[in-house]
Design a protein around this motif. Structure first.
Motif, PDB file in Angstrom:
ATOM      1  N   VAL A  61       0.816  -1.222   0.000  1.00  0.00           N
ATOM      2  CA  VAL A  61       0.000   0.000   0.000  1.00  0.00           C
ATOM      3  C   VAL A  61       0.848   1.269   0.000  1.00  0.00           C
ATOM      4  O   VAL A  61       0.296   2.369  -0.070  1.00  0.00           O
ATOM      5  N   LYS A  62       2.160   1.129   0.068  1.00  0.00           N
ATOM      6  CA  LYS A  62       3.030   2.310   0.083  1.00  0.00           C
ATOM      7  C   LYS A  62       2.801   3.148  -1.169  1.00  0.00           C
ATOM      8  O   LYS A  62       2.746   2.631  -2.280  1.00  0.00           O
ATOM      9  N   GLY A  63       2.669   4.448  -0.973  1.00  0.00           N
ATOM     10  CA  GLY A  63       2.442   5.350  -2.086  1.00  0.00           C
ATOM     11  C   GLY A  63       0.989   5.493  -2.483  1.00  0.00           C
ATOM     12  O   GLY A  63       0.638   6.365  -3.272  1.00  0.00           O
ATOM     13  N   ARG A  64       0.135   4.625  -1.940  1.00  0.00           N
ATOM     14  CA  ARG A  64      -1.297   4.683  -2.270  1.00  0.00           C
ATOM     15  C   ARG A  64      -2.148   5.030  -1.048  1.00  0.00           C
ATOM     16  O   ARG A  64      -3.148   5.727  -1.162  1.00  0.00           O
ATOM     17  N   PHE A  65      -1.771   4.527   0.110  1.00  0.00           N
ATOM     18  CA  PHE A  65      -2.525   4.750   1.349  1.00  0.00           C
ATOM     19  C   PHE A  65      -1.768   5.721   2.246  1.00  0.00           C
ATOM     20  O   PHE A  65      -0.532   5.725   2.268  1.00  0.00           O
ATOM     21  N   THR A  66      -2.534   6.507   2.995  1.00  0.00           N
ATOM     22  CA  THR A  66      -1.950   7.419   3.971  1.00  0.00           C
ATOM     23  C   THR A  66      -2.716   7.321   5.284  1.00  0.00           C
ATOM     24  O   THR A  66      -3.943   7.505   5.293  1.00  0.00           O
ATOM     25  N   ILE A  67      -2.001   7.043   6.349  1.00  0.00           N
ATOM     26  CA  ILE A  67      -2.615   7.014   7.676  1.00  0.00           C
ATOM     27  C   ILE A  67      -2.355   8.348   8.355  1.00  0.00           C
ATOM     28  O   ILE A  67      -1.271   8.937   8.206  1.00  0.00           O
ATOM     29  N   LYS A  73      -9.542  15.004  18.188  1.00  0.00           N
ATOM     30  CA  LYS A  73     -10.822  14.346  17.899  1.00  0.00           C
ATOM     31  C   LYS A  73     -10.790  12.854  18.220  1.00  0.00           C
ATOM     32  O   LYS A  73     -11.787  12.159  18.001  1.00  0.00           O
ATOM     33  N   ASN A  74      -9.664  12.356  18.710  1.00  0.00           N
ATOM     34  CA  ASN A  74      -9.517  10.918  18.999  1.00  0.00           C
ATOM     35  C   ASN A  74      -9.900  10.072  17.783  1.00  0.00           C
ATOM     36  O   ASN A  74     -10.600   9.061  17.914  1.00  0.00           O
ATOM     37  N   THR A  75      -9.448  10.496  16.621  1.00  0.00           N
ATOM     38  CA  THR A  75      -9.829   9.840  15.378  1.00  0.00           C
ATOM     39  C   THR A  75      -8.588   9.547  14.536  1.00  0.00           C
ATOM     40  O   THR A  75      -7.680  10.376  14.454  1.00  0.00           O
ATOM     41  N   VAL A  76      -8.586   8.364  13.937  1.00  0.00           N
ATOM     42  CA  VAL A  76      -7.533   7.952  13.019  1.00  0.00           C
ATOM     43  C   VAL A  76      -8.161   7.743  11.649  1.00  0.00           C
ATOM     44  O   VAL A  76      -9.292   7.253  11.552  1.00  0.00           O
ATOM     45  N   TYR A  77      -7.419   8.099  10.623  1.00  0.00           N
ATOM     46  CA  TYR A  77      -7.933   8.000   9.260  1.00  0.00           C
ATOM     47  C   TYR A  77      -7.018   7.120   8.411  1.00  0.00           C
ATOM     48  O   TYR A  77      -5.821   6.995   8.677  1.00  0.00           O
ATOM     49  N   LEU A  78      -7.604   6.550   7.376  1.00  0.00           N
ATOM     50  CA  LEU A  78      -6.832   5.844   6.370  1.00  0.00           C
ATOM     51  C   LEU A  78      -7.344   6.307   5.006  1.00  0.00           C
ATOM     52  O   LEU A  78      -8.435   5.947   4.596  1.00  0.00           O
ATOM     53  N   GLN A  79      -6.552   7.140   4.350  1.00  0.00           N
ATOM     54  CA  GLN A  79      -6.875   7.586   2.994  1.00  0.00           C
ATOM     55  C   GLN A  79      -6.331   6.563   2.020  1.00  0.00           C
ATOM     56  O   GLN A  79      -5.128   6.282   2.021  1.00  0.00           O
ATOM     57  N   MET A  80      -7.214   6.021   1.203  1.00  0.00           N
ATOM     58  CA  MET A  80      -6.837   4.971   0.270  1.00  0.00           C
ATOM     59  C   MET A  80      -7.084   5.447  -1.155  1.00  0.00           C
ATOM     60  O   MET A  80      -8.221   5.756  -1.515  1.00  0.00           O
ATOM     61  N   ASN A  81      -6.031   5.521  -1.943  1.00  0.00           N
ATOM     62  CA  ASN A  81      -6.114   5.954  -3.333  1.00  0.00           C
ATOM     63  C   ASN A  81      -5.697   4.829  -4.268  1.00  0.00           C
ATOM     64  O   ASN A  81      -5.066   3.847  -3.843  1.00  0.00           O
ATOM     65  N   SER A  82      -6.037   4.975  -5.524  1.00  0.00           N
ATOM     66  CA  SER A  82      -5.668   3.990  -6.550  1.00  0.00           C
ATOM     67  C   SER A  82      -6.023   2.569  -6.107  1.00  0.00           C
ATOM     68  O   SER A  82      -5.211   1.644  -6.196  1.00  0.00           O
ATOM     69  N   LEU A  83      -7.229   2.407  -5.651  1.00  0.00           N
ATOM     70  CA  LEU A  83      -7.657   1.115  -5.126  1.00  0.00           C
ATOM     71  C   LEU A  83      -7.736   0.061  -6.226  1.00  0.00           C
ATOM     72  O   LEU A  83      -8.073   0.365  -7.385  1.00  0.00           O
ATOM     73  N   THR A  84      -7.405  -1.154  -5.850  1.00  0.00           N
ATOM     74  CA  THR A  84      -7.483  -2.303  -6.763  1.00  0.00           C
ATOM     75  C   THR A  84      -8.359  -3.381  -6.118  1.00  0.00           C
ATOM     76  O   THR A  84      -8.586  -3.353  -4.902  1.00  0.00           O
ATOM     77  N   PRO A  85      -8.835  -4.336  -6.915  1.00  0.00           N
ATOM     78  CA  PRO A  85      -9.640  -5.419  -6.327  1.00  0.00           C
ATOM     79  C   PRO A  85      -8.900  -6.171  -5.222  1.00  0.00           C
ATOM     80  O   PRO A  85      -9.555  -6.721  -4.320  1.00  0.00           O
ATOM     81  N   GLU A  86      -7.589  -6.187  -5.261  1.00  0.00           N
ATOM     82  CA  GLU A  86      -6.805  -6.850  -4.217  1.00  0.00           C
ATOM     83  C   GLU A  86      -6.902  -6.145  -2.866  1.00  0.00           C
ATOM     84  O   GLU A  86      -6.504  -6.703  -1.838  1.00  0.00           O
ATOM     85  N   ASP A  87      -7.415  -4.935  -2.846  1.00  0.00           N
ATOM     86  CA  ASP A  87      -7.617  -4.205  -1.595  1.00  0.00           C
ATOM     87  C   ASP A  87      -8.949  -4.555  -0.935  1.00  0.00           C
ATOM     88  O   ASP A  87      -9.232  -4.084   0.179  1.00  0.00           O
ATOM     89  N   THR A  88      -9.769  -5.353  -1.596  1.00  0.00           N
ATOM     90  CA  THR A  88     -11.053  -5.760  -1.037  1.00  0.00           C
ATOM     91  C   THR A  88     -10.847  -6.561   0.240  1.00  0.00           C
ATOM     92  O   THR A  88     -10.119  -7.561   0.246  1.00  0.00           O
ATOM     93  N   ALA A  89     -11.468  -6.107   1.322  1.00  0.00           N
ATOM     94  CA  ALA A  89     -11.300  -6.751   2.624  1.00  0.00           C
ATOM     95  C   ALA A  89     -12.159  -6.027   3.655  1.00  0.00           C
ATOM     96  O   ALA A  89     -12.685  -4.944   3.374  1.00  0.00           O
TER      97      ALA A  89
END
Length: 122
Positions: A61-67, A73-89
């Motif tokens: 996920v390097k280069g595509r996802f950003t945590i 706000k006690n909140t964590v995010y995961l920005q996911m770009n350039s998603l592929t079917p292999e990211d399905t989960a």
């Protein structure tokens, strides 16, 4: 015990983007992580971030996802770009036992959310 609630998962086309959120019920400066589990596979590490913003990612996920995290706000995010079917989960948020180290092992985490489904269509 901190309660974690994920949101943001949905069906998206390949090449698209999603942002997952994880809201913690109480104040925490612990390292936070995202894991995912695809059908028939073990839960795997995706990314982690410590209180100061230091982060680590699994290679796929390097280069595509950003945590990121918003401690106010006690909140964590995961920005996911350039998603592929292999990211399905199902994507899970987790709280580590420590504050400093950005850890990858499931055994380092002591609180988990219920998961949010991400489906990427081809």
């Amino acid at each position: 015990q901190v309660q974690l609630v994920e949101s943001g998962g949905r069906l998206v086309q390949a090449g698209g983007s999603l942002r997952l959120s994880c809201a913690a019920s109480g104040l925490t400066f612990n390292t936070m992580g995202w894991f995912r589990q695809a059908p028939g596979k073990e839960r795997e590490f995706v990314a982690a971030i410590n209180w100061s913003g230091k982060s680590v990612y699994t290679d796929s996920v390097k280069g595509r996802f950003t945590i990121s995290r918003d401690n106010a706000k006690n909140t964590v995010y995961l920005q996911m770009n350039s998603l592929t079917p292999e990211d399905t989960a199902v994507y899970y948020c987790a709280k580590a036992t420590g504050v400093i180290d950005v850890v990858r092992g499931r055994e380092e985490y002591d609180a988990w959310g219920q998961g949010t489904q991400v489906t990427v269509s081809s």
